[in-house]
Write a protein that holds these residues in place. Structure first.
Motif, PDB file in Angstrom:
ATOM      1  N   ARG A  35       0.770  -1.273  -0.122  1.00 22.11           N
ATOM      2  CA  ARG A  35       0.178   0.120  -0.057  1.00 22.11           C
ATOM      3  C   ARG A  35       0.906   1.237   0.154  1.00 22.11           C
ATOM      4  NH1 ARG A  35      -2.982   0.267   4.820  1.00 22.11           N
ATOM      5  NH2 ARG A  35      -1.986  -1.431   5.632  1.00 22.11           N
ATOM      6  N   PRO A  36       0.363   2.210  -0.981  1.00 24.87           N
ATOM      7  CA  PRO A  36       1.156   3.362  -0.912  1.00 24.87           C
ATOM      8  C   PRO A  36       1.597   4.349   0.444  1.00 24.87           C
ATOM      9  CG  PRO A  36      -0.616   3.509  -2.644  1.00 24.87           C
ATOM     10  CD  PRO A  36      -0.773   2.340  -1.614  1.00 24.87           C
ATOM     11  N   GLU A  37       0.736   4.335   1.408  1.00 28.53           N
ATOM     12  CA  GLU A  37       1.087   4.733   2.623  1.00 28.53           C
ATOM     13  C   GLU A  37       2.110   4.087   3.416  1.00 28.53           C
ATOM     14  OE1 GLU A  37      -1.842   3.839   1.634  1.00 28.53           O
ATOM     15  OE2 GLU A  37      -3.172   2.876   3.328  1.00 28.53           O
ATOM     16  N   LEU A  38       2.215   2.784   3.256  1.00 30.20           N
ATOM     17  CA  LEU A  38       3.369   2.104   3.772  1.00 30.20           C
ATOM     18  C   LEU A  38       4.542   2.177   3.266  1.00 30.20           C
ATOM     19  CD1 LEU A  38       1.774  -1.449   4.742  1.00 30.20           C
ATOM     20  CD2 LEU A  38       2.351   0.378   6.129  1.00 30.20           C
ATOM     21  N   GLU A  40       5.438   5.075   1.742  1.00 22.57           N
ATOM     22  CA  GLU A  40       5.850   6.228   2.187  1.00 22.57           C
ATOM     23  C   GLU A  40       6.618   6.226   3.710  1.00 22.57           C
ATOM     24  OE1 GLU A  40       3.654  10.328   2.715  1.00 22.57           O
ATOM     25  OE2 GLU A  40       2.992   9.388   0.993  1.00 22.57           O
ATOM     26  N   ARG A  41       5.754   5.333   4.568  1.00 22.41           N
ATOM     27  CA  ARG A  41       6.636   5.089   5.819  1.00 22.41           C
ATOM     28  C   ARG A  41       7.820   4.839   5.986  1.00 22.41           C
ATOM     29  NH1 ARG A  41       1.741   2.714   9.504  1.00 22.41           N
ATOM     30  NH2 ARG A  41       3.437   1.123  10.378  1.00 22.41           N
ATOM     31  N   THR A  43      10.065   4.483   3.276  1.00 13.55           N
ATOM     32  CA  THR A  43      11.049   5.422   2.682  1.00 13.55           C
ATOM     33  C   THR A  43      11.354   6.490   3.441  1.00 13.55           C
ATOM     34  OG1 THR A  43       9.483   5.028   0.748  1.00 13.55           O
ATOM     35  CG2 THR A  43      11.368   6.499   0.531  1.00 13.55           C
TER      36      THR A  43
END
Lengths: 341, 341
Positions: A35-38, A40-41, A43
């Protein structure tokens, strides 16, 4: 590796995710997404810890590396180093690193090196250099076909390999053009420094030249079989001079440039003047030719174009494509116009 | 990859062991070993299934690849291609593959490429080619030091890099020897084709030559700053000829061979005879020099030895070693003995 290197586990802990999720977020995955939010976290955590991603791990995760394998006979030969320069530049544009190996003209070694590149999961393999007719080329063709079946891009430069996308040098057409150019300048009698008999490239250059010559009223009255090297051309020319074979010969035609350079040195040693006593030509167009006196007539092979096209073919070709690259006759001081004498 | 490829899971099932055990048996492991009888069972199963081990997986398991990264300015330059040939041969003897990258004389690119090799977990990195004094070399030195801290073998060829094991060319000594050889042949007045002012190699060759010359009663009466290329030598020589700077000059000294070849062509274009009107020398010893007339006097750098030593240093050196490689003055027809005239 140093003990204090930041690991992916550190990043996972910092981001509060599992190691598997951190790996997929950073390295990508052949079959699962995150998932994109993961992403981001993870990164952000990697950036905070100054984590440096591991290219080998990324290759594993994605099922292939970013390596393009390049096989040449000899990287110190200016013909191959010019091709290699173009392959390196084109590979870089495609985001690939070049793994260079040299085959030293040994077909068995060539097959071994292709196998090594297969085991390294190379993204693509480009193989440059002449082939000999026979079983070794069949072995190589088999190996390369197996590579392609695994999804590895493959291309051959110089001589086509059966079943493999190839960028072929038009040796027949180039040498025929050379014959016609020399006939037009008034040359009628020739000696050939043939190169090795079993090499397809040497065979094609001799045949293309002889056939066009015959059609135009010229004749080959002497030949010397030689290795494809400076020393080969030098020894072959000495033989022709010393056994009297050059009597009545207008021009000596060498099937590659380094042989022509060796022949030029041999002529000089025997006090034979080029072009006053005998004319001389090469094949290839290596940059050294601009530094010799007389400048040598040759058939220029576009080496940079060969390298670029091969990388493109290796990365895109689906079928058994053979692209032929044309050559240009470059007439220089070593073959003056005989009709003006 | 093809769907029908035999996987390590297949081998584990065939051998009746876990996937983790099969992986450690086949790929090795940085921290755990497998009982010999299990290794034998897994190896036999792999052979029955014709399983081909994955070199990338092996590198992952062992914590490093079998790659030696080689950085050169330009692989088509005969100086670098001769070094590369030796590096490839030596790396192969050590069981390593060479990953070749070209820096195009761009220090920023050099730093990027070293970072790429770090991320690829290269076993060793060899970096060839001259440096400029200043911050870019400091950046590079920092990058290479970081690599070494991670256990990656590193060596520099040509110019030493601070903190990095290096094989240095003795430019000062070689050019001093050249000066003394020319003085002994009766030469007194010189013009320099200097190469780029900011390049350490060019600076050293000019300084070594000028210092030894001054001590022996010779004098540099003209100089032209030039890029380190054929075109640079050609343009620099044309400038010297056209602005009258060569009047009274016994010999033109170029700080590398390809510049000397360009200068030779320029002299020819202007009708100036080498060595009758002016003598000429190079530096490097590239093989092209044997094909030109007159053959060029030069300072021969042992390029093969540079490559071999650098690979050995990268794989073994612990400290901040600088090995210096001597050069030999090779006197040829371009600098005849003036005392016999």
């Amino acid at each position: 590796m140093a003990a204090d290197r930041v690991t992916l586990s550190d990043v996972a802990r910092e981001a509060g995710v599992s190691l598997a999720t951190a790996s997929r977020a950073i390295n990508g995955s052949a079959d699962r997404s995150v998932r994109p939010e993961l992403v981001e976290r993870v990164t952000a955590a990697a950036a905070r810890l100054r984590y440096s991603p591991d290219a080998t791990a990324q290759a594993m995760a994605r099922g292939r590396t970013t390596t393009l394998g390049l096989l040449v006979h000899d990287i110190a030969d200016p013909y191959f180093s010019a091709i290699a320069a173009a392959v390196v530049a084109s590979a870089e544009t495609a985001g690939l690193q070049v793994s260079l190996a040299t085959t030293q003209n040994d077909p068995a070694r060539e097959v071994q090196l292709v196998d090594l590149m297969r085991r390294q999961r190379a993204r693509a393999v480009v193989i440059a250099g002449g082939r000999s007719a026979g079983s070794s080329t069949e072995d190589l063709a088999g190996q390369l076909a197996a590579l392609r079946a695994q999804g590895v891009g493959v291309a051959a430069i110089g001589q086509p390999v059966p079943g493999v996308p190839s960028v072929a040098v038009d040796n027949l057409g180039g040498s025929a053009s050379l014959a016609r150019a020399l006939l037009a300048l008034g040359y009628r009698t020739f000696a050939l420094l043939t190169g090795p008999r079993q090499r397809t490239t040497a065979q094609e250059r001799c045949r293309g030249f002889s056939d066009a010559l015959g059609a135009g009223g010229g004749v080959v009255i002497a030949r010397s079989e030689t290795p494809f090297t400076w020393e080969g051309g030098h020894a072959g020319m000495l033989r022709l001079i010393d056994d009297g074979s050059l009597h009545g010969v207008d021009a000596v035609v060498a099937t590659n440039d380094v042989m022509a350079l060796g022949a030029l040195a041999a002529a000089r040693e025997r006090g034979l003047r080029v072009p006053e006593d005998v004319a001389l030509t090469g094949f290839g167009g290596i940059s050294t030719l601009r530094d010799v006196v007389p400048a040598l007539t040759t058939v220029a092979v576009p080496m940079g174009e060969l390298g670029e096209r091969a990388v493109r073919l290796a990365l895109t070709a689906e079928g058994d494509v053979v692209e032929s690259v044309g050559c240009d006759v470059v007439v220089r001081a070593s073959t003056p116009d005989l009709r003006r004498r």
